[in-house]
Design an enzyme around this catalytic site. Structure first.
Site, PDB file in Angstrom:
ATOM      1  N   ARG A  65       8.559  -3.500  -4.621  1.00 54.06           N
ATOM      2  CA  ARG A  65       8.253  -2.876  -5.919  1.00 54.06           C
ATOM      3  C   ARG A  65       9.415  -1.992  -6.398  1.00 54.06           C
ATOM      4  O   ARG A  65       9.720  -1.938  -7.589  1.00 54.06           O
ATOM      5  CB  ARG A  65       6.970  -2.052  -5.808  1.00 54.06           C
ATOM      6  CG  ARG A  65       6.552  -1.425  -7.118  1.00 54.06           C
ATOM      7  CD  ARG A  65       5.130  -0.888  -7.012  1.00 54.06           C
ATOM      8  NE  ARG A  65       4.639  -0.379  -8.286  1.00 54.06           N
ATOM      9  CZ  ARG A  65       4.319   0.897  -8.501  1.00 54.06           C
ATOM     10  NH1 ARG A  65       4.447   1.786  -7.526  1.00 54.06           N
ATOM     11  NH2 ARG A  65       3.882   1.276  -9.681  1.00 54.06           N
ATOM     12  N   HIS A  69      11.167  -2.108 -10.073  1.00 56.95           N
ATOM     13  CA  HIS A  69      11.273  -0.934 -10.950  1.00 56.95           C
ATOM     14  C   HIS A  69      12.719  -0.524 -11.187  1.00 56.95           C
ATOM     15  O   HIS A  69      13.015   0.160 -12.167  1.00 56.95           O
ATOM     16  CB  HIS A  69      10.456   0.227 -10.368  1.00 56.95           C
ATOM     17  CG  HIS A  69       8.985   0.082 -10.625  1.00 56.95           C
ATOM     18  ND1 HIS A  69       8.132   1.152 -10.773  1.00 56.95           N
ATOM     19  CD2 HIS A  69       8.212  -1.023 -10.787  1.00 56.95           C
ATOM     20  CE1 HIS A  69       6.898   0.707 -11.005  1.00 56.95           C
ATOM     21  NE2 HIS A  69       6.925  -0.610 -10.999  1.00 56.95           N
ATOM     22  N   GLY A  75      18.670  -2.933 -15.909  1.00 56.68           N
ATOM     23  CA  GLY A  75      19.261  -3.795 -14.884  1.00 56.68           C
ATOM     24  C   GLY A  75      19.186  -3.233 -13.477  1.00 56.68           C
ATOM     25  O   GLY A  75      18.836  -2.070 -13.268  1.00 56.68           O
ATOM     26  N   SER A  79      19.610   2.766 -10.485  1.00 55.27           N
ATOM     27  CA  SER A  79      19.351   3.975 -11.291  1.00 55.27           C
ATOM     28  C   SER A  79      18.092   4.679 -10.816  1.00 55.27           C
ATOM     29  O   SER A  79      18.003   5.907 -10.853  1.00 55.27           O
ATOM     30  CB  SER A  79      19.233   3.603 -12.779  1.00 55.27           C
ATOM     31  OG  SER A  79      18.264   2.590 -12.977  1.00 55.27           O
ATOM     32  N   ASN A  97       6.527   5.692 -11.811  1.00 57.40           N
ATOM     33  CA  ASN A  97       7.196   5.890 -10.521  1.00 57.40           C
ATOM     34  C   ASN A  97       6.703   7.102  -9.742  1.00 57.40           C
ATOM     35  O   ASN A  97       6.653   7.085  -8.513  1.00 57.40           O
ATOM     36  CB  ASN A  97       8.713   6.028 -10.741  1.00 57.40           C
ATOM     37  CG  ASN A  97       9.344   4.763 -11.295  1.00 57.40           C
ATOM     38  OD1 ASN A  97       8.799   3.670 -11.131  1.00 57.40           O
ATOM     39  ND2 ASN A  97      10.473   4.904 -11.957  1.00 57.40           N
ATOM     40  N   HIS A 196       1.673  -8.961  -5.973  1.00 58.70           N
ATOM     41  CA  HIS A 196       0.459  -8.175  -5.718  1.00 58.70           C
ATOM     42  C   HIS A 196      -0.422  -8.809  -4.642  1.00 58.70           C
ATOM     43  O   HIS A 196      -1.566  -8.419  -4.476  1.00 58.70           O
ATOM     44  CB  HIS A 196      -0.326  -7.965  -7.026  1.00 58.70           C
ATOM     45  CG  HIS A 196       0.347  -7.009  -7.961  1.00 58.70           C
ATOM     46  ND1 HIS A 196      -0.054  -6.798  -9.253  1.00 58.70           N
ATOM     47  CD2 HIS A 196       1.416  -6.178  -7.769  1.00 58.70           C
ATOM     48  CE1 HIS A 196       0.738  -5.907  -9.834  1.00 58.70           C
ATOM     49  NE2 HIS A 196       1.643  -5.517  -8.957  1.00 58.70           N
ATOM     50  N   ASP A 244      -4.573  -6.957  -2.670  1.00 64.62           N
ATOM     51  CA  ASP A 244      -5.161  -8.248  -2.290  1.00 64.62           C
ATOM     52  C   ASP A 244      -6.343  -7.962  -1.365  1.00 64.62           C
ATOM     53  O   ASP A 244      -6.165  -7.421  -0.275  1.00 64.62           O
ATOM     54  CB  ASP A 244      -4.093  -9.102  -1.600  1.00 64.62           C
ATOM     55  CG  ASP A 244      -4.664 -10.371  -0.969  1.00 64.62           C
ATOM     56  OD1 ASP A 244      -5.881 -10.629  -1.112  1.00 64.62           O
ATOM     57  OD2 ASP A 244      -3.884 -11.096  -0.327  1.00 64.62           O
ATOM     58  N   THR A 247      -5.941 -10.528   2.358  1.00 64.65           N
ATOM     59  CA  THR A 247      -4.825 -10.441   3.314  1.00 64.65           C
ATOM     60  C   THR A 247      -3.714  -9.521   2.780  1.00 64.65           C
ATOM     61  O   THR A 247      -2.641  -9.993   2.385  1.00 64.65           O
ATOM     62  CB  THR A 247      -4.231 -11.851   3.582  1.00 64.65           C
ATOM     63  OG1 THR A 247      -3.941 -12.473   2.298  1.00 64.65           O
ATOM     64  CG2 THR A 247      -5.185 -12.739   4.345  1.00 64.65           C
TER      65      THR A 247
HETATM   66  C1  HEM Z   1       3.181  -7.780 -14.299  1.00 70.17           C
HETATM   67  C2  HEM Z   1       3.166  -6.474 -14.492  1.00 70.17           C
HETATM   68  C3  HEM Z   1       2.923  -5.488 -13.386  1.00 70.17           C
HETATM   69  C4  HEM Z   1       2.077  -4.428 -13.461  1.00 70.17           C
HETATM   70  C5  HEM Z   1       1.243  -4.013 -14.659  1.00 70.17           C
HETATM   71  C6  HEM Z   1       2.119  -3.768 -12.182  1.00 70.17           C
HETATM   72  C7  HEM Z   1       1.415  -2.611 -11.855  1.00 70.17           C
HETATM   73  C8  HEM Z   1       1.307  -2.076 -10.592  1.00 70.17           C
HETATM   74  C9  HEM Z   1       0.529  -0.910 -10.261  1.00 70.17           C
HETATM   75  C10 HEM Z   1      -0.273  -0.072 -11.238  1.00 70.17           C
HETATM   76  C11 HEM Z   1       0.640  -0.711  -8.919  1.00 70.17           C
HETATM   77  C12 HEM Z   1      -0.026   0.399  -8.109  1.00 70.17           C
HETATM   78  C13 HEM Z   1       0.837   1.650  -8.155  1.00 70.17           C
HETATM   79  C14 HEM Z   1       0.162   2.867  -7.560  1.00 70.17           C
HETATM   80  O1  HEM Z   1      -1.023   2.876  -7.298  1.00 70.17           O
HETATM   81  O2  HEM Z   1       0.865   3.862  -7.349  1.00 70.17           O
HETATM   82  C15 HEM Z   1       1.479  -1.755  -8.407  1.00 70.17           C
HETATM   83  C16 HEM Z   1       1.812  -1.930  -7.087  1.00 70.17           C
HETATM   84  C17 HEM Z   1       2.677  -2.881  -6.624  1.00 70.17           C
HETATM   85  N1  HEM Z   1       3.423  -3.750  -7.399  1.00 70.17           N
HETATM   86 FE1  HEM Z   1       3.152  -4.141  -9.346  1.00 70.17          FE
HETATM   87  N2  HEM Z   1       2.962  -4.450 -11.352  1.00 70.17           N
HETATM   88  C18 HEM Z   1       3.486  -5.504 -12.053  1.00 70.17           C
HETATM   89  C19 HEM Z   1       4.432  -6.403 -11.596  1.00 70.17           C
HETATM   90  C20 HEM Z   1       4.998  -6.364 -10.334  1.00 70.17           C
HETATM   91  C21 HEM Z   1       6.130  -7.132  -9.932  1.00 70.17           C
HETATM   92  C22 HEM Z   1       6.928  -8.065 -10.854  1.00 70.17           C
HETATM   93  C23 HEM Z   1       6.359  -6.840  -8.624  1.00 70.17           C
HETATM   94  C24 HEM Z   1       7.441  -7.336  -7.721  1.00 70.17           C
HETATM   95  C25 HEM Z   1       8.062  -8.493  -7.863  1.00 70.17           C
HETATM   96  C26 HEM Z   1       5.334  -5.903  -8.219  1.00 70.17           C
HETATM   97  C27 HEM Z   1       5.156  -5.429  -6.938  1.00 70.17           C
HETATM   98  C28 HEM Z   1       4.193  -4.503  -6.579  1.00 70.17           C
HETATM   99  C29 HEM Z   1       3.900  -4.160  -5.193  1.00 70.17           C
HETATM  100  C30 HEM Z   1       4.495  -4.853  -3.986  1.00 70.17           C
HETATM  101  C31 HEM Z   1       2.962  -3.125  -5.227  1.00 70.17           C
HETATM  102  C32 HEM Z   1       2.398  -2.362  -4.022  1.00 70.17           C
HETATM  103  C33 HEM Z   1       3.388  -1.267  -3.655  1.00 70.17           C
HETATM  104  C34 HEM Z   1       3.012  -0.406  -2.473  1.00 70.17           C
HETATM  105  O3  HEM Z   1       2.065  -0.680  -1.752  1.00 70.17           O
HETATM  106  O4  HEM Z   1       3.738   0.595  -2.267  1.00 70.17           O
HETATM  107  N3  HEM Z   1       4.548  -5.612  -9.295  1.00 70.17           N
HETATM  108  N4  HEM Z   1       1.883  -2.554  -9.454  1.00 70.17           N
HETATM  109  C1  LIG Z   2      23.407   4.561 -19.203  1.00 67.11           C
HETATM  110  O1  LIG Z   2      24.350   4.773 -20.230  1.00 67.11           O
HETATM  111  C2  LIG Z   2      24.690   3.604 -20.941  1.00 67.11           C
HETATM  112  C3  LIG Z   2      25.797   3.986 -21.918  1.00 67.11           C
HETATM  113  O2  LIG Z   2      25.409   5.054 -22.728  1.00 67.11           O
HETATM  114  C4  LIG Z   2      23.449   3.028 -21.618  1.00 67.11           C
HETATM  115  O3  LIG Z   2      23.747   1.841 -22.304  1.00 67.11           O
HETATM  116  C5  LIG Z   2      22.388   2.755 -20.568  1.00 67.11           C
HETATM  117  O4  LIG Z   2      21.203   2.302 -21.162  1.00 67.11           O
HETATM  118  C6  LIG Z   2      22.118   4.019 -19.779  1.00 67.11           C
HETATM  119  N1  LIG Z   2      21.220   3.743 -18.661  1.00 67.11           N
HETATM  120  C7  LIG Z   2      19.912   3.962 -18.750  1.00 67.11           C
HETATM  121  C8  LIG Z   2      19.112   3.674 -17.521  1.00 67.11           C
HETATM  122  O5  LIG Z   2      19.376   4.388 -19.753  1.00 67.11           O
END
Ligand code: HEM
Ligand SMILES: *[C@@H]1O[C@H](CO)[C@@H](O)[C@H](O)[C@H]1NC(C)=O
Ligand SMILES: *[C@@H]1O[C@H](CO)[C@@H](O)[C@H](O)[C@H]1NC(C)=O
Length: 324
Positions: A65, A69, A75, A79, A97, A196, A244, A247
């Site tokens: 995660r 983020h 990118g 950061s 975060n 997830h 999940d 599992t």
């Molecule tokens: C599609 C949109 C997504 C939403 C709205 C979302 C939202 C969330 C939220 C709300 C949590 C729980 C955070 C907490 O309780 O503090 C979470 C956990 C998590 N997310 Fe997502 N997520 C998304 C996409 C992703 C993606 C793209 C990944 C990685 C490729 C990802 C990986 C994870 C993992 C692995 C956890 C568990 C983290 C842990 O146990 O520390 N999520 N997500």
């Molecule tokens: C960091 O600065 C550059 C140049 O001003 C900007 O384009 C970029 O979005 C900034 N990074 C973030 C995470 O905002």
């Protein structure tokens, strides 16, 4: 003609120079980037990640995660790892975060080992990308070749983190749009959401879902209500539940099985299987773990290719928490 060309020369030089400078942030990645400069890199990251995941399987989920983020906010440039200071507000305390993203200590420990082996060479952003890949594989998921050569940003943005990361109440349209903004397809989005299948979430992120949402399995809602109180604001907000239900420590395709039985933990999860455009793909991933694994790996590479904008100043950070 010749005179014009000569007069233009200084300007051409400026343009070429600025293209070269911009190239530093937007450079092409390569899987062999550190082959000569830091040959032990991948084995260091693998061992340290394996140790962290053996100690606590959830850490694999947390590191995965962390990578997501990082990549979704200007990118994959580490950061997210920058601490706030008196004069600088970064991403760690942004809404999605704060009190939520974990794994910073593991990345710091890996970075220390990498610095000992090859000082000032490997970016924090590349370490996160490798550790995320290894985390998935260590929990039973696929592996893939990580493209390398990312650089670490000198800045970060709390407001960009708040704006770019999707929330658990998101609709399907919002999810498709937010991933689309990053050049990721709906198929990438649905595959990446399969992350997830591991990890845990706090009550505050799924309370609305288990008390007020439609399209939820009543048995599942009742189960989650046992540990997530309806009343917000108390200690219960932080109560953890596995995302999940079957599992939680295995990187498998059970997430899609959960969606089919209306047991998605977040509203955003269940949106992928609520009569919309992703239903068909959810059924494919549910039936065929191999197709999910392949698509997930490909989508992770594409997410990992998200580059900071060309005007972002970068460096190889020595300590992932602060700029050099
Ligand atoms: C599609 C949109 C997504 C939403 C709205 C979302 C939202 C969330 C939220 C709300 C949590 C729980 C955070 C907490 O309780 O503090 C979470 C956990 C998590 N997310 Fe997502 N997520 C998304 C996409 C992703 C993606 C793209 C990944 C990685 C490729 C990802 C990986 C994870 C993992 C692995 C956890 C568990 C983290 C842990 O146990 O520390 N999520 N997500
Ligand atoms: C960091 O600065 C550059 C140049 O001003 C900007 O384009 C970029 O979005 C900034 N990074 C973030 C995470 O905002
Ligand atoms: C609801 O979840 C239970 C497991 O908790 C499952 O056995 C059942 O089939 C699900 N119901 C529906 C309609 O999917």
């Amino acid at each position: 003609m010749a005179a014009t060309a000569l007069r233009c020369l200084p300007m051409v030089a400026v343009v070429v120079l600025s293209l070269l400078l911009a190239g530093a942030a937007g450079a092409q990645l390569s899987s062999r980037f550190y082959d000569r400069k830091c040959p032990k890199l991948q084995s260091i990251v693998w061992s340290a990640t394996a140790q962290a995941v053996a100690t606590e399987p959830r850490m694999g989920a947390s590191i995965l995660r962390l990578f997501f983020h990082d990549c979704f906010v200007n990118g994959c440039d580490a950061s997210i790892l920058l601490d706030d200071t008196a004069t600088f507000t970064g991403e760690k305390n942004a809404g999605p975060n704060a009190n939520s993203v974990r794994g910073y200590d593991v990345i710091d420990a890996i970075k220390a080992q990498v610095e000992a082996a090859c000082s000032g060479t490997v970016s924090c952003a590349d370490i996160v990308a490798l550790a995320a890949r290894d985390s998935v594989n260590l929990l039973g998921g696929p592996t893939w070749t990580v493209q390398l050569g990312r650089r670490d940003a000198l800045n970060a943005s709390q407001s960009a983190a708040n704006a770019n990361l999707p929330g658990p109440g998101s609709s399907l349209d919002t999810l498709i749009a937010m991933f689309g903004d990053k050049g990721l397809s709906p198929r990438d989005m649905t595959a990446l959401s399969g992350a997830h299948t591991i990890g845990q979430a706090r009550c505050v992120t799924f309370r609305d879902r288990i008390y007020d949402d439609t399209n939820i399995n009543a048995t599942f809602a009742a189960l989650r209500q046992q540990t997530c109180p309806q009343q917000s604001g108390g200690d219960g907000d932080g109560a953890l539940a596995p995302i999940d239900v079957t599992t939680p420590d295995a990187f498998d395709n059970a997430y899609y099985e959960n969606l089919a039985s209306r047991q998605g933990l977040f509203h955003s999860d269940q949106e992928l299987y609520s009569g919309g455009s992703q239903d068909v793909l959810v059924r494919v991933y549910r039936r065929n773990a191999g197709i999910f694994a392949t698509d997930f790996a490909k989508a992770m590479v594409r997410m990992g290719n998200l580059m900071p904008s060309a005007d972002t100043p970068t460096e190889i950070r020595l300590d992932c928490k602060k700029i050099n």
